[in-house]
Scaffold this motif. Structure first.
Motif, PDB file in Angstrom:
ATOM      1  N   TYR A 171     -26.966 -27.839  10.615  1.00 26.25           N
ATOM      2  CA  TYR A 171     -27.977 -28.391  10.891  1.00 26.25           C
ATOM      3  C   TYR A 171     -28.775 -27.201  11.620  1.00 26.25           C
ATOM      4  CZ  TYR A 171     -25.035 -28.966  15.315  1.00 26.25           C
ATOM      5  OH  TYR A 171     -24.235 -28.244  16.079  1.00 26.25           O
ATOM      6  N   ASP A 172     -28.568 -26.091  11.592  1.00 25.56           N
ATOM      7  CA  ASP A 172     -29.760 -24.753  12.375  1.00 25.56           C
ATOM      8  C   ASP A 172     -29.741 -23.872  11.340  1.00 25.56           C
ATOM      9  OD1 ASP A 172     -30.280 -22.607  13.310  1.00 25.56           O
ATOM     10  OD2 ASP A 172     -28.636 -22.960  15.598  1.00 25.56           O
ATOM     11  N   THR A 173     -31.034 -24.589  10.490  1.00 24.51           N
ATOM     12  CA  THR A 173     -31.715 -23.828  10.002  1.00 24.51           C
ATOM     13  C   THR A 173     -31.456 -22.066  10.242  1.00 24.51           C
ATOM     14  OG1 THR A 173     -32.833 -25.443   9.206  1.00 24.51           O
ATOM     15  CG2 THR A 173     -33.645 -23.266   8.614  1.00 24.51           C
ATOM     16  N   GLU A 174     -31.687 -21.624  11.330  1.00 29.24           N
ATOM     17  CA  GLU A 174     -31.459 -20.200  11.503  1.00 29.24           C
ATOM     18  C   GLU A 174     -30.575 -19.817  11.196  1.00 29.24           C
ATOM     19  OE1 GLU A 174     -33.958 -17.588  12.295  1.00 29.24           O
ATOM     20  OE2 GLU A 174     -35.000 -19.932  11.656  1.00 29.24           O
ATOM     21  N   TYR A 185     -27.471 -18.708   3.985  1.00 27.29           N
ATOM     22  CA  TYR A 185     -26.940 -20.662   2.998  1.00 27.29           C
ATOM     23  C   TYR A 185     -26.165 -20.701   2.394  1.00 27.29           C
ATOM     24  CZ  TYR A 185     -31.859 -20.220   4.628  1.00 27.29           C
ATOM     25  OH  TYR A 185     -33.678 -20.073   4.907  1.00 27.29           O
ATOM     26  N   LEU A 238     -27.762 -20.977   9.058  1.00 23.88           N
ATOM     27  CA  LEU A 238     -28.285 -20.917   7.651  1.00 23.88           C
ATOM     28  C   LEU A 238     -28.560 -19.965   7.050  1.00 23.88           C
ATOM     29  CD1 LEU A 238     -27.627 -24.883   6.717  1.00 23.88           C
ATOM     30  CD2 LEU A 238     -26.156 -22.845   7.207  1.00 23.88           C
ATOM     31  N   LYS A 239     -29.230 -19.480   7.741  1.00 21.53           N
ATOM     32  CA  LYS A 239     -30.350 -18.373   7.150  1.00 21.53           C
ATOM     33  C   LYS A 239     -29.463 -17.343   7.672  1.00 21.53           C
ATOM     34  CE  LYS A 239     -34.540 -15.663   7.273  1.00 21.53           C
ATOM     35  NZ  LYS A 239     -36.201 -15.707   7.960  1.00 21.53           N
TER      36      LYS A 239
END
Length: 133
Positions: free
Chosen positions: A99-102, A109, A104-105
């Motif tokens: 749920y944490d986009t930063e 990903y 995952l980046k």
């Protein structure tokens, strides 16, 4: 009749697109790697788990790595954490959280690389090829 067929085609296209968006990420395989990069020859003991899976205990010698693969849960809330135990240190770390986009980046990903060192626990930023605490 043509209108019904057109509506059907549009509905079918939308359903296909929606299922790819919702369920497409369920097909992606994610990877987590943890390496023992202590400089003093100490072992690293690891115990990782999620809400659904207990991956057990693993002992790494210096320069050894342990990794696993998994797929996201249907709710998009996959979270793995590990207890990391060295000779004089221990920590509990979230090593994967969907749920944490930063976060995952940093893992591009799909693949997270963790390095346990004398001065801390580092995550590799795949975009910059650098390591951060």
């Amino acid at each position: 009749m043509a209108t019904s067929f057109t509506n059907f085609v549009v509905l079918l296209a939308f359903a296909t697109f929606s299922s790819n968006v919702v369920f497409g990420s369920l097909l992606v395989k994610y990877y987590v790697h943890i390496s023992n990069d202590f400089s003093n020859g100490n072992q690293l003991t690891i115990h990782c788990k999620s809400r659904d899976d207990d991956l057990g205990w693993h002992v790494l010698q210096v320069s050894e790595e342990w990794s696993w693969t998994f797929r996201e849960n249907i709710y998009g809330t996959t979270l793995f954490w590990c207890n990391l135990i060295g000779e004089n240190h221990s920590a509990s770390v979230k090593v994967f959280y969907m749920y944490d986009t930063e976060f995952l980046k940093m893992c591009n990903y799909k693949e997270c690389f963790w390095s346990v060192r004398d001065d801390g626990i580092y995550l590799k930023n795949d975009w910059t090829a650098s390591w951060s605490l």
